[in-house]
Design an enzyme around this catalytic site. Structure first.
Site, short mmCIF file in Angstrom:
data_model
loop_
_atom_site.label_atom_id
_atom_site.label_comp_id
_atom_site.label_asym_id
_atom_site.label_seq_id
_atom_site.Cartn_x
_atom_site.Cartn_y
_atom_site.Cartn_z
N ASP A 82 0.85 -1.19 0.00
CA ASP A 82 0.00 0.00 0.00
C ASP A 82 0.89 1.25 0.00
O ASP A 82 1.92 1.29 0.69
CB ASP A 82 -0.87 -0.04 1.27
N ASN A 231 -9.45 0.38 3.29
CA ASN A 231 -8.16 0.42 4.02
C ASN A 231 -8.41 0.98 5.41
O ASN A 231 -9.06 2.04 5.55
CB ASN A 231 -7.17 1.34 3.29
P1 13P Z 1 -7.05 5.11 8.14
O1 13P Z 1 -5.75 5.08 8.87
O2 13P Z 1 -7.68 6.44 8.14
O3 13P Z 1 -7.97 4.02 8.59
O4 13P Z 1 -6.69 4.81 6.61
C1 13P Z 1 -5.85 3.76 6.27
C2 13P Z 1 -5.47 3.82 4.84
O5 13P Z 1 -6.14 4.38 4.03
C3 13P Z 1 -4.21 3.13 4.41
O6 13P Z 1 -3.97 3.28 3.05
#
Ligand code: 13P
Length: 391
Positions: A82, A231
Site C-alpha cells: 500500500d 483500508n
Molecule cells: P485510516 O488510517 O484512516 O484508517 O486509513 C488507512 C489507509 O487508508 C491506508 O492506506
C-alpha cells in the site's frame, strides 16, 4: 495454501456487494490479531504493508511472517503493498511476496500519475500481480492527528477516472470522495453522487483509503456503490494505544510484555467488527472455491559446464544470481552443485517465480536474455530446463 489471487478476491466482493478489509500490518501482534479475526469470522482478508510505515519495522524481515500467516490460514488472504513510492518498491514487494501492489502517484498531475501507474501495471501484470491505482487526493497520515493534513481533499473526477482506468489498465481504483487518512478534522461528508457515477461508468472494484471514522450507514452506502476494499488502520492504532495506556496504569510492573499483552486481542476485536459490518464475514468458503489460488512456479535447470574451470563456473553462477534475482517476479534464485561427484548433471539453477505469468516475462526480460546468451548458454549446452508448479 489460502493465498489467493487478489483480483479474483475483489471481483468476488464487487459482484456480491461486500467489502474486504485491508488492515495494516505494523507488527507481529497486529498480524496475529488480523488473522485471528479473519479466521473467527470466516472472512477473506487483505494484509496491507504500507511503505511509509516501513521506517517502523523491517519490511524484508516481516514478509516471511506475513507469508507464513497466509499459508497456514484456512481463510483466503491477499498480501498488498500500500502507498508504494516507486516502481522499484513495487518490484521489491512482488519479489518479497506481495500479490497486489499500489504505487501512489495521486499527488502528481493527471498525466504523470497515469504514466507512472501504466508502467507499474505493465511490470506487475507481467508477474500476474494486480494493481490498485489512485486518482484524486486523499490527504492525511494513517494513524496520525488531523493537524497532519493541511492540504485538502482533491475529489476524483469522473472524466479523468474513465481515462485513467482505460490508459493504465489498473484492476482496482482508489477514489477520493471525502475521506482522509488518520483522524478527521470534522464529520466526513461523502460525495455519494460522484461515487455512484464513477461506479456505474467504470464497473471496477473501488477502494476507499482513510477507512477509519465513518458511520455504519456511510460504510453501507459506500459498499452498495461499488466499494470492495476498505483500508483501515487509525482505529486499530487508537484502540491499541488506549489499551497500552490503560495497562500502564494498572500493571504493577510496567514491563514491555505487560504493556503490550492485549494488542493482538484488541486488534482482533476491531477487525472482527469491521469484517462483519462490511459483509465479508462468512464468505471464506465461497471465495476459496471461486478464486484462483496463488501458486508459485519452480523454474528448474540442471546442467554441466563445458570449457569452464570451477572458478570460472562459480563466477558465472554469481553473476547469474545477481542479475536474475532482480527480475520482477523472481522470488528466489537457488544455485547448487551436485552432492554426488558422478551425478549426470553437476549444477542446478532453481528459480522461484511468484506466478506462472513470470515464465514468459522472465524468458523475455533483457537481463535474462543478456546473461543467458552471453554467459550461460555458450558454456552449458548440456542442460535440461523445466517449469514446475506445486500439486
Ligand atoms: P485510516 O488510517 O484512516 O484508517 O486509513 C488507512 C489507509 O487508508 C491506508 O492506506
Amino acid at each position: 495454501m489460502p493465498l489467493v489471487d487478489m483480483k479474483d478476491m475483489l471481483q468476488h466482493a464487487y459482484r456480491h456487494g461486500y467489502a474486504v478489509g485491508a488492515f495494516e500490518v505494523i507488527s507481529l501482534d497486529f498480524l496475529q490479531g488480523i488473522m485471528q479475526a479473519a479466521e473467527q469470522a470466516r472472512a477473506p482478508v487483505i494484509l496491507n504493508l504500507v511503505e511509509p510505515h516501513f521506517e517502523h519495522f523491517d519490511f524484508e524481515l516481516m514478509m516471511p511472517a506475513v507469508e507464513m500467516a497466509a499459508s497456514r490460514a484456512q481463510v483466503p488472504v491477499a498480501i498488498h503493498l500500500d502507498h508504494g513510492t516507486s516502481l522499484d518498491s513495487a518490484v521489491n514487494a512482488i519479489n518479497r511476496g506481495c500479490n497486489g501492489v499500489m504505487v501512489d502517484s495521486s499527488h502528481l498531475d493527471f498525466a504523470e500519475n497515469t504514466d507512472i501507474t501504466k508502467t507499474v501495471v505493465e511490470t506487475a501484470h507481467a508477474c500476474g500481480v494486480p494493481v490498485e491505482g489512485e486518482l484524486g487526493y486523499v490527504p492525511g497520515v494513517d494513524g496520525e492527528a488531523a493537524d497532519n493534513h493541511t492540504d485538502g481533499v482533491a475529489y476524483t473526477s469522473l472524466a479523468e477516472a474513465r481515462a485513467y482506468v482505460t490508459r493504465t489498465g489498473i484492476d482496482f481504483l482508489a477514489i477520493s470522495i471525502g475521506t482522509v487518512h488518520g483522524h478527521m478534522k470534522s464529520k466526513p461528508k461523502l460525495d455519494y453522487a460522484r461515487l455512484k457515477q464513477i461506479n456505474e461508468a467504470l464497473k471496477v472494484p473501488l477502494v476507499i483509503h482513510g477507512g477509519t471514522g465513518l458511520s455504519d450507514d456511510q460504510y453501507h452506502r459506500l459498499i452498495s456503490n461499488g466499494v470492495s476494499k476498505i483500508n483501515y488502520f487509525t482505529a486499530l492504532s487508537d484502540k491499541v494505544s488506549k489499551q497500552i495506556k490503560e495497562n500502564a496504569k494498572t500493571q504493577t510492573a510496567n514491563s514491555y510484555c505487560g504493556l503490550t499483552k492485549d494488542v493482538t486481542q484488541v486488534v482482533a476485536r476491531e477487525v472482527g467488527h469491521c469484517l462483519r459490518l462490511w459483509g465479508a464475514a462468512g464468505r471464506a468458503a465461497e471465495v476459496l472455491a471461486q478464486c484462483g489460488a496463488w501458486i508459485p512456479v519452480e523454474h528448474l535447470i540442471i546442467y554441466n559446464t563445458e570449457q569452464l574451470n570451477k572458478a570460472d563456473t562459480e563466477t558465472m553462477i554469481a553473476e547469474g544470481r545477481r542479475v536474475l534475482s532482480a527480475i520482477p517476479g523472481v522470488r528466489e534464485v537457488f544455485t547448487g552443485e551436485a552432492v554426488q561427484n558422478d551425478a549426470k548433471f553437476q549444477y542446478t539453477w532453481l528459480v522461484r517465480f511468484c506466478h506462472p505469468a513470470v515464465i514468459e516475462s522472465y524468458r523475455n526480460h533483457p537481463a535474462h536474455i543478456a546473461f543467458a546468451d552471453n554467459l550461460f548458454r555458450p558454456v552449458a549446452s548440456n542442460r535440461i530446463s523445466i517449469d514446475y508448479q506445486a500439486v
